[in-house]
Design a protein around this motif. Sequence first.
Motif, PDB file in Angstrom:
ATOM      1  N   TYR A  63       0.793  -1.192  -0.104  1.00  0.00           N
ATOM      2  CA  TYR A  63      -0.025  -0.088   0.103  1.00  0.00           C
ATOM      3  C   TYR A  63       0.924   1.168  -0.038  1.00  0.00           C
ATOM      4  CZ  TYR A  63      -3.330  -3.514   1.409  1.00  0.00           C
ATOM      5  OH  TYR A  63      -4.150  -4.605   1.351  1.00  0.00           O
ATOM      6  N   VAL A 113      -6.967   4.130   6.710  1.00  0.00           N
ATOM      7  CA  VAL A 113      -7.969   4.524   5.732  1.00  0.00           C
ATOM      8  C   VAL A 113      -8.865   5.598   6.092  1.00  0.00           C
ATOM      9  CG1 VAL A 113      -7.668   2.373   4.436  1.00  0.00           C
ATOM     10  CG2 VAL A 113      -9.454   2.645   6.013  1.00  0.00           C
ATOM     11  N   TYR A 121      -9.633   5.749   1.233  1.00  0.00           N
ATOM     12  CA  TYR A 121      -8.500   5.607   0.539  1.00  0.00           C
ATOM     13  C   TYR A 121      -7.265   5.462   1.593  1.00  0.00           C
ATOM     14  CZ  TYR A 121     -10.704   8.643  -3.146  1.00  0.00           C
ATOM     15  OH  TYR A 121     -11.407   8.690  -4.170  1.00  0.00           O
ATOM     16  N   VAL A 122      -6.160   5.079   1.226  1.00  0.00           N
ATOM     17  CA  VAL A 122      -5.116   4.951   2.325  1.00  0.00           C
ATOM     18  C   VAL A 122      -4.611   6.546   2.619  1.00  0.00           C
ATOM     19  CG1 VAL A 122      -2.958   4.146   2.749  1.00  0.00           C
ATOM     20  CG2 VAL A 122      -4.303   2.809   1.275  1.00  0.00           C
ATOM     21  N   LEU A 138      -7.963  -2.299  -1.641  1.00  0.00           N
ATOM     22  CA  LEU A 138      -8.343  -2.567  -0.318  1.00  0.00           C
ATOM     23  C   LEU A 138      -9.312  -3.706   0.170  1.00  0.00           C
ATOM     24  CD1 LEU A 138      -8.658   1.383   0.537  1.00  0.00           C
ATOM     25  CD2 LEU A 138      -6.639  -0.028   1.154  1.00  0.00           C
ATOM     26  N   ARG A 151      -6.418   3.694  -3.455  1.00  0.00           N
ATOM     27  CA  ARG A 151      -7.917   3.437  -3.414  1.00  0.00           C
ATOM     28  C   ARG A 151      -8.095   2.011  -3.479  1.00  0.00           C
ATOM     29  NH1 ARG A 151     -13.049   5.999  -6.540  1.00  0.00           N
ATOM     30  NH2 ARG A 151     -14.773   4.597  -5.769  1.00  0.00           N
TER      31      ARG A 151
END
Length: 381
Positions: free
Chosen positions: A263, A294, A281-282, A271, A268
Motif C-alpha cells: 500500500y 484509511v 483511501y489509504v 483495499l 484506493r
Amino acid sequence: MDATTLFDPALDTAGLFDLTRPAKDSRIVVAMSGGVDSSVVAALAASTGAEVIGITLQLYDYGAATGRKGACCAGDDISDARAVSDRLGIAHYVFDHESAFREDVVEQFADDYLAGRTPVPCIRCNMGPKFTDLLRMAKELGADCLATGHYVRRITGPAGPELHRAIDPARDQSYFLYATTEEQLDYIRYPLGGLPKTVVRELAEQAGLRNAAKPDSQDICFVPDGDYAKIVRSLRPEGGKPGAIVHAQTGEELGRHKGVIHYTVGQRRGLEIGGLPEPLYVVGLDAEKAEVHVGPKIMLAVHAAQIIETNRIGPLPDTPLTAKVRSLSKPVPITLEGPLGGGAATTIRFEQPEFGVAPGQAAVIYAGERVVGGGWIDGTG
C-alpha cells in the motif's frame, strides 16, 4: 565511420554541449544506458568531432529472478550500448556497480517501503551511482564534460548554470534531478532538453542506431514487472506481515491486509473493504503496528509538508514559487518557510490543499521553468 557527417550541418551539435574549447581538442564522456536517448547523445557528441567515451554502469540485472532483463543498465541494454559505440567508432567501457547500487538504492527502497514511505529510487540513483560516480570517472578521464540523455535544460544564468524544465513537457525529467549540485551542473550537459522525443527518434534513425525504435522504459529498472512488493518481500520478508485495515477517524477495523508493503498513501484500489457508504483511501501507514489507515478523500488534503536533506540550485528568486510532490503532478503554488539547501530541513506551505502528499517522495521547487531545488518529504500537516 566518420560520425561528423551523421547529421545535417545546420544542426549545431557542438553548441548542444557548450564546449569551452574547440571540439577537436575536447573530450566528452557520455553516460550510456543502452536506451535511444543516451545513444543519440553519444551520436551527437561524436558528430562534433570531439573525442567521445561511452560509459555504462552495470547497476542491476533482474533476469535471474524474473526471466527478463532490467529496463536500464543491465543485460541487453549493455549490448545495445556497445553496439551503438561500435557503430559510432567511440570507446565504450562497462563498470560493475551492482554492489553499490544494491546498497545505496535497492536496499534503501526496501527499507522505505517497510517503513510505510513511498520511495523514489530514480532520484537516489541520480544522487549516487549515476552522477557522483560517473562524474568522478569523467574527470579522471580528463573529459571536458559529462553528457547524459535526461530531458532537462542547462541554461547559463546571471549567477551561473541553471537547471530548467525540458521543452517537451511529456518528457521532462527535472523532478528526478532536483538534487543536482551546482558543482555537478557546472560539468554535466543535457543536450536533449531542448528537443521533443519525436526529433530524438528521427536523429537515431539518421545515425543508423540499432535501438532507434527501442521502447522507452516504463518501470523502475530493478522492478521490470512492476511488482514492487515482491522485491521488498524478497529483501525484507517481515514486510509481508499481515495486519489490520483501520478507519483513521473511528479506529474501527474494516478488514485485514497481507503487509503494508502492498500500500501507498493515496491508494484506493485493492483495499477489499466493500459495502461502505463512501470510497476510502489509504491516508497513512503504521509499519510498526502493521496497520493500514484509511479514510475519506478529504483526509488526504495537506496544507504543508516538511522536507529534509534539501538542495538548492542557484539563488532563491523573488518571483512566486511552485512545487511538484509527485513526478506526474503539476507544479502548484507554495511558499517556503525556512532555509533551502545545504541539507537543511524546511517547510513548504501550499496555497491550496494538496492531495496525496506522501512521506518518502520528493518535493521539487520551481521558479517558472527553473528548478530551484527540493528535498525529501518527511511529514505533512
